[in-house]
Motif scaffolding. Sequence first.
Motif, PDB file in Angstrom:
ATOM      1  N   UNK A  70       9.668  98.228 -56.995  1.00  0.00           N
ATOM      2  CA  UNK A  70       9.029  99.355 -56.935  1.00  0.00           C
ATOM      3  C   UNK A  70       8.234  99.682 -55.583  1.00  0.00           C
ATOM      4  N   UNK A  71       6.981 100.111 -55.733  1.00  0.00           N
ATOM      5  CA  UNK A  71       6.107 100.445 -54.474  1.00  0.00           C
ATOM      6  C   UNK A  71       5.385  98.943 -54.321  1.00  0.00           C
ATOM      7  N   UNK A  72       5.411  98.614 -53.128  1.00  0.00           N
ATOM      8  CA  UNK A  72       4.448  97.614 -52.442  1.00  0.00           C
ATOM      9  C   UNK A  72       2.921  98.144 -52.736  1.00  0.00           C
ATOM     10  N   UNK A  73       2.279  97.439 -53.529  1.00  0.00           N
ATOM     11  CA  UNK A  73       0.683  98.047 -53.642  1.00  0.00           C
ATOM     12  C   UNK A  73       0.050  98.164 -52.523  1.00  0.00           C
ATOM     13  N   UNK A  74      -0.956  99.039 -52.437  1.00  0.00           N
ATOM     14  CA  UNK A  74      -1.749  99.145 -51.299  1.00  0.00           C
ATOM     15  C   UNK A  74      -2.651  97.767 -51.009  1.00  0.00           C
ATOM     16  N   UNK A  75      -2.918  96.878 -52.046  1.00  0.00           N
ATOM     17  CA  UNK A  75      -3.664  95.604 -51.527  1.00  0.00           C
ATOM     18  C   UNK A  75      -2.634  94.440 -51.341  1.00  0.00           C
ATOM     19  N   UNK A  76      -1.294  94.708 -51.067  1.00  0.00           N
ATOM     20  CA  UNK A  76      -0.613  93.651 -50.537  1.00  0.00           C
ATOM     21  C   UNK A  76       0.245  94.172 -49.234  1.00  0.00           C
ATOM     22  N   UNK A  77       0.033  95.391 -48.983  1.00  0.00           N
ATOM     23  CA  UNK A  77       0.772  96.012 -47.715  1.00  0.00           C
ATOM     24  C   UNK A  77       0.071  95.674 -46.332  1.00  0.00           C
ATOM     25  N   UNK A  78       0.811  95.704 -45.490  1.00  0.00           N
ATOM     26  CA  UNK A  78       0.609  95.696 -43.977  1.00  0.00           C
ATOM     27  C   UNK A  78      -0.128  97.193 -43.697  1.00  0.00           C
ATOM     28  N   UNK A 116       4.356  88.444 -33.864  1.00  0.00           N
ATOM     29  CA  UNK A 116       5.459  87.814 -33.779  1.00  0.00           C
ATOM     30  C   UNK A 116       6.206  88.419 -32.766  1.00  0.00           C
ATOM     31  N   UNK A 117       7.288  87.991 -32.405  1.00  0.00           N
ATOM     32  CA  UNK A 117       8.191  88.559 -31.141  1.00  0.00           C
ATOM     33  C   UNK A 117       8.891  89.430 -31.278  1.00  0.00           C
ATOM     34  N   UNK A 118       9.306  90.072 -32.504  1.00  0.00           N
ATOM     35  CA  UNK A 118      10.392  90.919 -32.820  1.00  0.00           C
ATOM     36  C   UNK A 118      10.413  91.290 -34.401  1.00  0.00           C
ATOM     37  N   UNK A 119      10.800  92.662 -34.501  1.00  0.00           N
ATOM     38  CA  UNK A 119      10.887  92.973 -35.812  1.00  0.00           C
ATOM     39  C   UNK A 119      12.161  93.960 -36.111  1.00  0.00           C
ATOM     40  N   UNK A 120      12.720  93.637 -37.315  1.00  0.00           N
ATOM     41  CA  UNK A 120      14.052  94.464 -37.334  1.00  0.00           C
ATOM     42  C   UNK A 120      13.911  95.059 -38.652  1.00  0.00           C
ATOM     43  N   UNK A 121      14.217  94.511 -39.718  1.00  0.00           N
ATOM     44  CA  UNK A 121      13.960  94.931 -41.102  1.00  0.00           C
ATOM     45  C   UNK A 121      12.677  94.978 -41.520  1.00  0.00           C
ATOM     46  N   UNK A 122      11.725  94.394 -40.935  1.00  0.00           N
ATOM     47  CA  UNK A 122      10.461  94.566 -41.357  1.00  0.00           C
ATOM     48  C   UNK A 122       9.985  93.326 -42.169  1.00  0.00           C
ATOM     49  N   UNK A 123      10.873  92.800 -42.924  1.00  0.00           N
ATOM     50  CA  UNK A 123      10.572  91.967 -44.133  1.00  0.00           C
ATOM     51  C   UNK A 123       9.606  90.778 -43.752  1.00  0.00           C
ATOM     52  N   UNK A 124       9.989  90.196 -42.385  1.00  0.00           N
ATOM     53  CA  UNK A 124       8.993  88.973 -42.104  1.00  0.00           C
ATOM     54  C   UNK A 124       7.590  89.503 -41.880  1.00  0.00           C
ATOM     55  N   UNK A 125       7.242  90.678 -41.154  1.00  0.00           N
ATOM     56  CA  UNK A 125       6.087  91.161 -41.368  1.00  0.00           C
ATOM     57  C   UNK A 125       5.592  91.258 -42.786  1.00  0.00           C
ATOM     58  N   UNK A 126       6.262  92.012 -43.505  1.00  0.00           N
ATOM     59  CA  UNK A 126       5.780  92.413 -44.977  1.00  0.00           C
ATOM     60  C   UNK A 126       5.553  91.234 -45.763  1.00  0.00           C
ATOM     61  N   UNK A 127       6.370  90.359 -45.802  1.00  0.00           N
ATOM     62  CA  UNK A 127       6.040  89.080 -46.663  1.00  0.00           C
ATOM     63  C   UNK A 127       4.721  88.365 -45.990  1.00  0.00           C
ATOM     64  N   UNK A 128       4.689  88.056 -44.736  1.00  0.00           N
ATOM     65  CA  UNK A 128       3.663  87.390 -44.129  1.00  0.00           C
ATOM     66  C   UNK A 128       2.473  88.323 -44.420  1.00  0.00           C
ATOM     67  N   UNK A 129       2.409  89.349 -44.216  1.00  0.00           N
ATOM     68  CA  UNK A 129       1.035  90.544 -44.622  1.00  0.00           C
ATOM     69  C   UNK A 129       0.794  90.220 -46.175  1.00  0.00           C
ATOM     70  N   UNK A 130       1.713  90.093 -46.954  1.00  0.00           N
ATOM     71  CA  UNK A 130       1.450  90.120 -48.352  1.00  0.00           C
ATOM     72  C   UNK A 130       0.870  88.564 -48.720  1.00  0.00           C
TER      73      UNK A 130
END
Length: 747
Positions: free
Chosen positions: A552-560, A715-729
């Motif tokens: 589902x939706x990434x909750x506001x308290x876990x999102x970048x 980070x140096x580069x983002x493509x899918x966005x999942x690295x930033x998403x998981x790290x932010x979480x």
Amino acid sequence: MTDLAPSTTPAAADSPLRHQAEAALRALVDRPGARLRADQWTAIEALVAHHRRALVVERTGWGKSAVYFVATALLRAGAAGGAPAGPTVIISPLLALMRDQINAAARAGIRAVTINSSNVTEWDDVHAAIAAGEVDVLLCSPERLNNPDFRDAVLPRLAASAGLVVVDEAHCISDWGHDFRPDYRRIRTLLGDLPAGIPVLATTATANARVTTDVAEQLAVGQRDDDVLVLRGSLDRPSLHLGVLRLPDQPSRVAWLAQQLGRHDGSGIVYTLTVAAAQQVAEQLRAAGHEVRAYTGQTDTAEREQLEADLKANRVKALIATSALGMGFDKPDLAFVIHLGAPSSPIAYYQQVGRAGRGVDRADVVLLPGAEDQDIWDYFGSLSFPPEPAVRDTLGALATGGPMSTARLETQVDLRRNRLETMLKVLDVDGAVRRIRGGWEATGQEWSYDGDRYARVAATREAEQQAMLDYQRLGSSDCRMAYLRAQLDDPELTAGWRCGRCDLCGGMMLDPGVDASAVQETRSRMDRPGIEVSPRRQWPTGMDALGLDLRGKISDDQRAEDGRALARLDGLGWSVPLRELLEPGAGGALAAVEAVEAAHGRDGRLPAALQRPVQQVLQEWASVLRRGDGSAGVDGVVMIGSTTRPELVAHLAHGVAQILRAPAVGKVMPAPAAPPGRHDVNSAQRLAGVHRRLQLQLSDAALAGLPGRSVVLVDDFTDSGWTLTVAARLLREAGATAVYPFVLAQR
């Protein structure tokens, strides 16, 4: 297969049927003196009087649509002495093409409707009108042929009662064609199921001899013999003046374009190879005072319609477009077509320049090739049909797991969404899988991987790319139009023919001069760095199949939060040095984007040339992040540790911390001995790999001080966005109130 010469007997030329046909033509084009061309009449007579199958390969603007609309009017009226025929079904690839065709049909009193992705709310009414006999022409996209409801409920009735079936842009049927579409191959099944006696017409302007033969063979499916009429005419376009101009770099090309646009009477199209380039070039030209707009595959339907209308009414000087604005767009007085970057084949190039000069004596066609063209071709080539193991994995997943949606299937195979969907369409046509409501299922039919054919198609693509490079390098004794006609196997091209209109024949003079101040101004605008990086807001479907409780939706308290990047990799300006930094050994090849982390990239300190723009982006961003009380909006900097470019990322993070005057408080790192993440897999697999690899590496003091703080994640580069998403979480779960990503590049 029968190939008839474009001729008619005197009796046929003066027959009552021809008189009716030309009356229908005059109503269609609203010109009292209009007459059919010889080949137009030959095709119409074959369809209406003899119910044959025909393939018409003629240049853009020749009047192919007149053939099927006139034939429709005659068949619906029972003009050949039989009962009035059922409606015509036109399979057409683009919404812009459909809109123009519906408007053209209305002028001739032909009732045309469409079923496509943009008018879902009207489908029930359209189906009812068809059933009531109130429709003369139904236009549908090839994708609609395999919509389960349409395929199973509507299409059989249509096929049984159709008066004529038309396949527009028929080169898409052939995987030898420049714009092959798997959905078009379903037409072969449709033709095989047609009752005897229903005429079929296929039309295209861009088919060489190989594609023509392939399409004609497919048209013959279901026939007792190979009786397919093939009409090929000259592909010369007397109004087109072709030229090629090499300029040193992107700012020079854009500045030249800005300088030249105002010198053209009328309006036109400027083609780019990528969405990002279209958007950025449009911005540059608007800044130079030109009324232009971007038109890409990401432009929504309503806006596309408005942009097309604006171009036709000359309310804009040009649309800066990708190939999304191509086949079938009809503006007879289009004054110019300019390419910033070369398409990957002369055939695709001919198709796009064919938008120009259909109703005027002269239209200028200019190619401005770029050093990055080959890189972009390589990237799109990397999206071809997958290797056999990936296909077998997909078939195995469907066989053992039962019907699945595309999103669910992504969790089972290592393919990106667009490549997976294209493969499934091919497998569907081949009978190995079947599209059902909500997804796909295996049919259990035996399927073989035709590796030799895929290799031959790939070799053909490479040969076409080389031919496009050769087009750019033609010499003064050559002719550009002759070259294009030869590439399309024009049957009327004679040895030594020259057009007399191109830059090599003396009919076009291109001024290579560009005002130095204009180049510098363009360069300055391109040098303005910084784009927004939007956070992921939704987890992929089916992550539970990969053992992850993410849905589902990434909750506001876990999102970048919204972040920043210096530039996009596939754009202009700073994209060039970023590609050189992040894609070593490829000259900035976009094909390497698929594995940019896995490649052992160029590591080391951030190059001096990139330090100033990074500082500029961060300083501007800092003013946006500043809190209401005037204090800095960032309390710390966290870097994502890289296994391939650790020194580069560390140096970047250190610089970010200095510029933002915030301490570096730690890292998000891959687990020990974890291999680099793959970038050539789909979204679900990518997320799963990232989720299993990353972990926080903050000191006890940093962890204790994190709650209530905001951090910048580097980070140096983002493509899918999942690295930033998981790290932010991870950081948000540890107490951070806000996480702002910053990267050098985004794709």
